[in-house]
Structures are given as C-alpha cells and as structure tokens.
Design a protein around this motif. Structure first.
Motif, mmCIF file in Angstrom:
data_model
loop_
_atom_site.group_PDB
_atom_site.id
_atom_site.type_symbol
_atom_site.label_atom_id
_atom_site.label_comp_id
_atom_site.label_asym_id
_atom_site.label_seq_id
_atom_site.Cartn_x
_atom_site.Cartn_y
_atom_site.Cartn_z
ATOM 1 N N ASP A 308 0.819 -1.208 0.000
ATOM 2 C CA ASP A 308 0.000 0.000 0.000
ATOM 3 C C ASP A 308 0.853 1.257 0.000
ATOM 4 O O ASP A 308 0.489 2.265 -0.580
ATOM 5 N N ASP A 309 1.980 1.197 0.680
ATOM 6 C CA ASP A 309 2.731 2.435 0.886
ATOM 7 C C ASP A 309 3.950 2.562 -0.037
ATOM 8 O O ASP A 309 4.798 3.409 0.182
ATOM 9 N N VAL A 310 4.041 1.695 -1.040
ATOM 10 C CA VAL A 310 5.164 1.858 -1.966
ATOM 11 C C VAL A 310 4.627 2.221 -3.351
ATOM 12 O O VAL A 310 4.055 1.392 -4.051
ATOM 13 N N LYS A 311 4.808 3.502 -3.695
ATOM 14 C CA LYS A 311 4.272 3.977 -4.967
ATOM 15 C C LYS A 311 5.325 4.770 -5.719
ATOM 16 O O LYS A 311 6.217 5.371 -5.123
ATOM 17 N N GLY A 312 5.222 4.746 -7.022
ATOM 18 C CA GLY A 312 6.115 5.554 -7.851
ATOM 19 C C GLY A 312 5.692 7.008 -7.823
ATOM 20 O O GLY A 312 4.667 7.338 -7.222
ATOM 21 N N PRO A 313 6.451 7.870 -8.491
ATOM 22 C CA PRO A 313 6.172 9.312 -8.473
ATOM 23 C C PRO A 313 4.786 9.634 -9.047
ATOM 24 O O PRO A 313 4.155 10.597 -8.640
ATOM 25 N N ASP A 314 4.282 8.790 -9.961
ATOM 26 C CA ASP A 314 2.970 9.076 -10.541
ATOM 27 C C ASP A 314 1.823 8.432 -9.758
ATOM 28 O O ASP A 314 0.684 8.444 -10.196
#
Ligand code: ARG
Length: 596
Positions: A308-314
C-alpha cells in the motif's frame, strides 16, 4: 566466570535499592544514573518518579540519600551525595572504589565484558562483491562494517553465521561463458607464479578484458547475442560445460577478492561465500509458494508483490518483482530464497544485511514479503544495517580521476603509501621491512577507522590526509597512544618497575577521569552489540586516548621524585588503558602495533 561489575553498575544498584526502600512503589524503577561533570555520577530518575506519586522530587531525593551508605559510615564506595537542582542526586565515589574496581577488571581476561545471557543465532550478510567486476568503496564499507559487527557479536558469545552473498548469477554470465566457449584461452594465466596482490591484480585485469571484449561482441553481433541468451538458459538448467566455464570465472574473481581481503586484513572464508547462484534450485519453490498463498500475483505476466505504501512518483504502486514476464528470476527472488534458507535451515533468529542505503526499499519489500509468506516468523528479526555513501572531497560520490567509481585497491594502496610517510617520519631505528609492515597496519587501520567512526547511515568524505593525521579522531592517534604505553611499560620493566594497583593511594584529577572512563568499557561494548553501532565504540576509544593524553600531561609515571607505589599504580592505569585500547580496536578489526 562471573563478570566483574563496573563501578557505575555498583552505584546504580545502590541508588536503586535506596530508592525502593524510600518509596516501595518505586521498586524496580530506574534511577537513571549517568556520568556527570558536576560530580562523578548524577541520578535524575527521582523527578519522574516523584511526579508519578505526586510527591516532591527534592524530598524523595533526600529520602534516598538517607538510605544510602556513605563513606563516613564505613563504606568504601560512595564518597558523598547531595541533592541538587529540582531533585537530582550528585554522587561522588571514592578513589579507592575506582582502583579496586579497575583492579578486578585488570584480573579478568575479558576486561569485565560479560557474555550475552541468552546468545542467539545471527546470520550476517556482508561483503558481497560481484563476480567479474571490480570492488569499489561500497564494498569496502560493507566489508569493514560487517567484519566489525561480526567480531563484536562473536565476542558476546553470539552464534554468528557469515554469508557473503556475492553477485555470481544473472544474464551477463550467459554472455561471458558463451564468449569463453568461442575463445577458450581468454582467461588463461600467463604464469602460475603470481600470488598475493599481484595475482589479484592480474586476475581482475583478465576478467575486465573478458568483460570488455564479450560486451562489445554482444552489442555488435546479433548472432552472438542470440547464442549468449541461449547460453543463459543452459547455465540456469545446469548444463555441465557451461557450469564449468562459469566456475572458472567465479574462481578467477575469488583470487581477486581474496587478494583485496588480504590487503584489507579481513578474514573471509570460502565456505561462507554463498552467492546468489546457491539459491538457484530454490527459486521455483519461492514462486510456487508465493503464488499459491496469494502473497504474489501475476501482473502483465510478471509475478509481483504489492504494498500500500510503496508507490512511484505518478502514484501507481511499485511492486516487488519476484519473477519477470520472460520467466527469469532477479535479485528479489534470490533474497527471498536466502531468507527461507537462513531461517529454516540455519535457524537464525536475527538476520542482518550490511548493505548500501540505496537498497533500502528493496529490503523493506523483501522483508515484508517474507513476513506475509510466513518465512520470517514472529520473534525473528530482519534488519538492514544501511550505510551511506563514500564521498570525494567535492562532496559527490567518490570517483577516480577518470570518472569511474574508485577502485578499492587503488584507495588502499594510496592509504598505505600515505601511512608510510607518517611512519617514516616518526621512525627512529626501523628497517625498511618494519616500516612497510607498520605502514600497512597504520594505513589500513586509518581507512577502517574513518569508516567505522562515523555513524554508518551517514555519508562521509574519503580524505586520506585527515585519516592518517596524528592528532584528532583517527586510528593513528589511538595506535600511537597504545604504542606509547608499551614503550613506557618496557622502560619501566627495564628498571624493574611493574604495574600494580594501590587502592589506598589518593588519585589526581586526571587519574580519576581516566579511571572512570575505563570503568565504562564493558557497558559500551554491550550497548554497541545491542544497537549494532560500532561508531560508539570508536568514540569511546577516542575518549579513552584523550583522557590518557591529559593524564600524561599531569601525571609523570616513572620519574625521579615519584613514589614507587605511585609509579606502580600509574603503570597499572596505563596497562589497563592499553589492554582496553587493544581489545576495543581488535573488535573494530584494527591492529595495535606495540611500536610505532
Ligand atoms: N552484490 C550486491 C552489490 O554489490 C550486494 C548484495 C547485498 N546482499 C543481499 N543479500 N542482497 O550491490
């Protein structure tokens, strides 16, 4: 043998006892005792406790004082206590207690450092260079920090299993082995006589060439590229001819690694070198189990784990990719298989990874995946000891003049060369061989100490001039302090004066300061083992050498007019300081030559 309690521990226990006598509901509470400049120790735990029972802290402190045996009541430990400020206790100890405690430490070969009460099994993953590639400063950090932590934990009695997770697998080995098949003499040795550093240099030169020529072939020749890709499949399925060539490349690299480790004065055992390839057979099971448990899911053909908490810049989630869509396995799959092995087969309760901070996201995702899959059970801790970047004087990641990432061997050579200048300047009647041997111990020690004395998560500047400086927080300063004591001890012994504790002698201020600092050694080592922070041991040792310097300025050891008992007692303080320096430096992997 039972460990020797420090004076700080004795005082702490007494204050705690007095506190629970004064306030029964405070039984077991920590009086928060620490070293202080005002008195020898200060306890300020009464503040929070009084608040908790809605009492007056100064009153509570006063009641504690009444219940503490003091010098005038025939006690040899506490010389005086007073309540100060809002309710602190300022406590001074007797000179006699200092010397008696240190004498007990002096008689103990472990210098009072206790063994862990319940040692566990730690698997430590460190010094993991990549096959067919140069080692760089990142590998220096991993090697030096990992070696120090291993020594510190083993000294506590922990069962430590070392794993050098070298990069010895992956698609580039298809290219390299295919090239070797087509050019069978590419890695042949010119002579069999080379060994040591030279052998290491020759090995990496051969590997670099192999890498260069096969890379350029790979990029310019489509048919070779296809053959190289087919070769990877053969390698991974265990084709014997391919494996034999792969082995040749790995062995060549090991010659190079070993030469570098020898120069670094670090012991790496072949049996502990368990690289990525070792987990090859377990990868299918990792995939199967992750998929059937639903921990990982297919996404565009790749097997992925989402967080849930690992996202790319977009804002789209960045998954951990366990298997690529073409069926290939990567770094993550290998690390997951390694966790299963380390927990399941090696019975680790602690997993440590001494790896660059730039890989922190990878480890966070790998650990979390392993938790979800049940491969990291409760009570097993996995932790990356993430280290920062080595910087050049310009504040940017350290590079050689040619702009490539700096070669480790070149840095080590430069450090030893610089150290030789320092040693030669000070050397009186040393032979060239002795100078060379000392320069290696001083130069390598300087590199290790500079690395270990900064908190590992921070970046630091690789500045050789500062590292080999005789003053300031450097290993050379500590090595000189040690050598100086040895020279004093030798001269004293020649005049038949030996170290001996005399608890009834009054101590000068500099002697007390040195003695009280010596008293902190065991607690420092225990704390460092607990928190994996070698820089705190370095800071302690630097403090010790600084106290010694002040002591020398004020307290002549063997000299006309100094009472024999005083000489003996001072020699005793010197000798204990030397043994503490030696032990502490050894835990950091740094030599203490007895002459400099
Ligand atoms: N070989 C890797 C590198 O040079 C480091 C390996 C770290 N250990 C691990 N279990 N992933 O960056």
């Amino acid at each position: 043998m039972a460990s020797v309690p420090s004076l700080a521990a004795t005082v702490h226990q007494r204050v705690a006892n007095a506190l629970s006598a004064a306030l029964p509901e405070a039984a077991g509470a920590d009086p928060l005792l620490r070293r202080s400049d005002r008195a020898d120790f200060q306890a300020n735990g009464m503040l929070a406790l009084a608040k908790r029972v809605k009492g007056n802290p100064r009153e509570l402190a006063g009641q504690v004082v009444e219940r503490l045996p003091q010098d005038d009541q025939d006690d040899e430990v506490i010389a005086g206590i007073e309540v100060s400020g809002p309710g602190f206790l300022n406590i001074s100890v007797t000179d006699e207690a200092i010397v008696r405690t240190l004498a007990a430490r002096y008689a103990d070969e472990r210098l009072g450092v206790p063994r862990a009460e319940r040692p566990g099994t730690t698997v430590i993953d460190y010094s993991q260079p990549n096959v067919a590639k140069e080692m760089h400063v990142g590998h220096l950090r991993s090697t030096v920090i990992g070696d120090a932590i291993t020594r510190i934990l083993e000294h506590q009695g922990e069962h430590v299993i070392r794993r050098h997770h070298i990069g010895d697998w992956g698609t580039q080995f298809g290219m390299l082995t295919q090239y070797l098949i087509e050019h069978p003499h590419e890695l042949d040795h010119a002579s069999d006589t080379e060994g040591g550093t030279e052998g290491g240099e020759a090995a990496i030169a051969r590997l670099n060439r192999l890498y260069r020529v096969s890379r350029s072939r790979f990029e310019s020749d489509e048919e070779f590229k296809t053959r190289a890709r087919d070769r990877v499949v053969k390698l991974q399925s265990g084709d014997e001819e391919t494996l034999a060539l792969w082995h040749k490349i790995v062995d060549e690299s090991k010659i190079y690694f070993q030469a570098t480790y020898d120069q670094l004065d670090v012991e790496i055992r072949d049996a502990d070198v368990v690289g990525e390839s070792a987990y090859n057979d377990a990868l299918q099971d990792v995939v199967k189990d992750l998929e059937s448990s639903g921990v990982a899911v297919r996404s565009d053909g790749a097997l992925c784990v989402f967080f849930d908490d690992v996202k790319g810049p977009d804002g789209t989630p960045t998954p951990l990719i366990v298997q690529k869509s073409n069926g290939g396995f990567g770094y993550a799959a290998t690390d997951l298989a390694a966790i299963r092995d380390r927990v399941g087969k090696l019975s680790a309760d602690t997993l440590l990874y001494v790896v660059d901070a730039r890989q922190s996201l990878h480890f966070r995702m790998v650990f979390e995946t392993a938790r979800r899959a049940g491969w990291l059970p409760q009570g097993t801790q996995a932790r990356q000891l993430a280290f920062g970047t080595v910087l050049g004087k310009d504040g940017r990641p350290f590079k050689s003049r040619e702009g490539e990432s700096a070669r480790l061997v070149d840095l080590l050579d430069a450090a030893v060369e610089r150290a030789a200048v320092v040693v030669r300047e000070k050397a009186q009647d040393l032979s060239e061989d002795e100078i060379a041997a000392l320069a290696a111990q001083v130069g390598i020690g300087a590199v290790k100490y500079a690395d270990l004395s900064t908190s590992m998560s921070r970046d630091y500047v690789f500045d050789l001039d500062r590292m080999v400086s005789l003053t300031g927080d450097t290993s050379v300063y500590l090595q000189y302090a040690y050598a100086r004591i040895q020279s004093i001890l030798r001269r004293a012994a020649a005049g038949d004066v030996r170290p001996l504790a005399h608890p009834h002698l009054p101590l000068a201020g500099a002697e007390r300061a040195l003695g009280l600092h010596l008293d902190e050694f065991a607690a420092t080592v225990a704390a460092v083992a607990e928190s994996y922070e070698p820089h705190k041991l370095a800071a302690y040792l630097y403090g010790l050498a600084s106290h010694l310097t002040t002591f020398y300025e004020h307290c002549p050891v063997v000299k006309e007019g100094v009472e024999p008992a005083t000489s003996e007692n001072r020699l005793f303080l010197c000798d204990l300081t030397a043994r503490t320096l030696h032990q502490g430096m050894a835990l950091l992997g740094i030599r203490t030559p007895s002459r400099l």
